[in-house]
Design an enzyme around this catalytic site. Structure first.
Site, mmCIF file in Angstrom:
data_model
loop_
_atom_site.group_PDB
_atom_site.id
_atom_site.type_symbol
_atom_site.label_atom_id
_atom_site.label_comp_id
_atom_site.label_asym_id
_atom_site.label_seq_id
_atom_site.Cartn_x
_atom_site.Cartn_y
_atom_site.Cartn_z
ATOM 1 C CG ASP A 124 -2.101 0.937 1.040
ATOM 2 O OD1 ASP A 124 -2.479 1.218 -0.116
ATOM 3 O OD2 ASP A 124 -2.663 1.387 2.053
ATOM 4 C CG HIS A 131 -4.487 10.528 2.885
ATOM 5 N ND1 HIS A 131 -5.591 10.395 3.700
ATOM 6 C CD2 HIS A 131 -3.614 9.568 3.272
ATOM 7 C CE1 HIS A 131 -5.379 9.395 4.546
ATOM 8 N NE2 HIS A 131 -4.201 8.878 4.320
ATOM 9 C CD GLU A 202 -5.608 2.715 -0.215
ATOM 10 O OE1 GLU A 202 -4.831 2.070 -0.954
ATOM 11 O OE2 GLU A 202 -5.431 2.867 1.009
ATOM 12 C CE1 TYR A 245 2.848 7.366 12.846
ATOM 13 C CE2 TYR A 245 1.542 7.330 14.860
ATOM 14 C CZ TYR A 245 2.323 8.018 13.942
ATOM 15 O OH TYR A 245 2.575 9.340 14.124
ATOM 16 C CB THR A 360 -6.314 7.619 1.656
ATOM 17 O OG1 THR A 360 -6.213 6.548 2.575
ATOM 18 C CG2 THR A 360 -7.672 8.277 1.763
#
Ligand code: MN
Length: 428
Positions: A124, A131, A202, A245, A360
């Site tokens: 990804d 974004h 997406e 994250y 995104t």
């Protein structure tokens, strides 16, 4: 890379299948996207092409010698274009192939669609600077866009096991994920169902031709490795993401479910809808391995995108849902060819069936955010829905529907179909 228009793009073409001539159809004779389908009683997948509200079984129509979509995806450029021309000719009004093709047609509503191919590795990206900037602002107001963004197509390796195909109705249903989350004022994290579940608008790109490990794919060849594009929803649990994250990026916040649309719209079908790749004045130009004349002239795609939300109470009231936002793939900071060239520049080998997510796709305006994280300003501003409900993040029973289409004067509009999925309540 070369983008060639030919007779298959002629807006004047009409099919002997009436529903394909309906201006509202995503699947006119100029589109011809590929997917996998089966009838209720069959165990194996067949290769089909969407035409109006029908599916043409390629094997039964005598157009392929196998029911394996991967062998079709591996065809070289000339054989791929020959197949597109044969499909276009056979489905045109007055075609001598009509009677043979008629026996190979099934009604789309009568078949089950599978994943468009066996998806291998999934990567990804993060190609929308709008974004990246909006999300960066929420986490780092003083430094929203990190310095590498304008030089490196940022990405992470995702997980393919939880990618499922869209279906009619509720679509891909999945259970609200649980995970570790930690409120800002809490001392310790807890394990709980995500309270900030989100969608991500997406596109997916399906890789067809592999490269040998150690041999990067050059910009001029990059698009020859891409079979086609799909819609893609990268469901994300923002509260789990916020806690986990750093330092290695998203993990359990994104690998519980992703939804892909069943039809791969080929780059050949998208040829009329190409756009120039441009950079705002003052931004750095890409390094030479991410640059080519063809990419500058026509590396981008003009694809209009929409996100629709149908809540459970809308569904109960027979309401099809409402449009939450629109965006366009043209606004991405990096092109598909640049993603392929960058992914392989270190020698990484791609395989047939690998999937790239664009990241995104948000537009430049605040209302063009491709996720609720953006549209609700991180949960601070609830969206008012037309039936009186409000949303900051997704509730159980919410169905998210992605749509995409291309239109340009002088050409027939083509579409991507739908990418649908519904959130179910977390397990007790
Ligand atoms: Mn994503």
């Amino acid at each position: 890379m070369s983008v060639a228009l030919d007779g298959t793009h002629d807006a004047a073409l009409h099919s002997w299948i009436d529903s394909a001539n309906d201006p509202a159809s995503d699947f006119p004779i100029q589109n011809l996207p590929f997917g996998r389908f089966r009838r209720g009683s069959e165990s194996g997948w067949r290769v089909g092409v969407a035409i109006g509200d029908r599916v043409l079984d390629l094997y039964q129509a005598g157009l392929t010698d196998s029911c394996d979509i991967h062998s079709l995806m591996l065809l070289g450029r000339q054989r791929r274009l020959d197949l597109r021309k044969a499909l276009s000719k056979g489905l045109q009004i007055g075609s001598p192939d009509e009677s043979r093709f008629r026996t190979a047609l099934v009604v789309q509503a009568d078949v089950e669609m599978g994943l468009p191919c066996d998806i291998g590795d999934y990567t990804d990206f993060y190609t929308s600077i709008h974004h990246a900037t909006t999300v960066g602002n929420q986490f780092r107001p003083d430094n929203p866009l990190l310095p590498n963004y304008k030089w490196v197509p940022i990405g992470y390796h995702g997980r393919s096991s939880s990618i499922a195909v869209s279906e009619p109705g509720l679509g891909h249903t999945f259970v609200r994920p649980k995970g570790q989350t930690k409120a800002a004022d809490a001392e310790e994290p807890t394990l709980r169902p995500s309270a900030r579940l989100d969608f991500e608008l997406e596109l997916g790109a399906v890789i067809a031709r592999p490269n040998v490990a150690g041999e990067p794919i050059a910009m001029c060849d990059a698009e020859e490795h891409v079979f086609g594009l799909t819609l893609f929803n990268d469901w994300s649990a923002r509260d789990i993401q916020g806690w986990e994250y750093q330092p290695l990026g998203p993990f359990l916040s994104k690998n519980f479910a992703s939804t892909v649309s069943p039809w791969m719209v080929t780059l050949d079908a998208l040829a009329p809808f190409r756009a120039a790749f441009t950079r705002p004045a003052g931004d750095p130009q890409p390094l030479p391995y991410l640059d080519s004349q063809s990419n500058r002239e026509q590396g981008a795609f003009d694809i209009a995108l929409e996100v629709w939300l149908q809540t459970a109470s809308m569904r109960d009231a027979g309401h099809v849902g409402e449009l939450l936002n629109t965006a366009n793939y043209r606004d991405a900071y990096w092109t598909m060819a640049q993603l392929v060239a960058h992914h392989t520049v270190n020698g990484c080998n791609l395989r047939c069936g690998d999937l790239f997510g664009t990241g995104t796709l948000s537009g430049p305006l605040p209302e063009q955010g491709g996720s609720l994280l953006e549209l609700s300003q991180g949960g601070k501003r609830a969206l008012a829905l037309s039936n009186g409900e409000t949303r900051t993040f997704l509730e159980d029973g919410d169905t998210v529907i992605l749509r995409g289409y291309c239109q340009r004067a002088g050409f027939r509009r083509i579409g991507f179909g739908e990418c649908r999925g519904t959130v179910l309540a977390a397990r007790a």
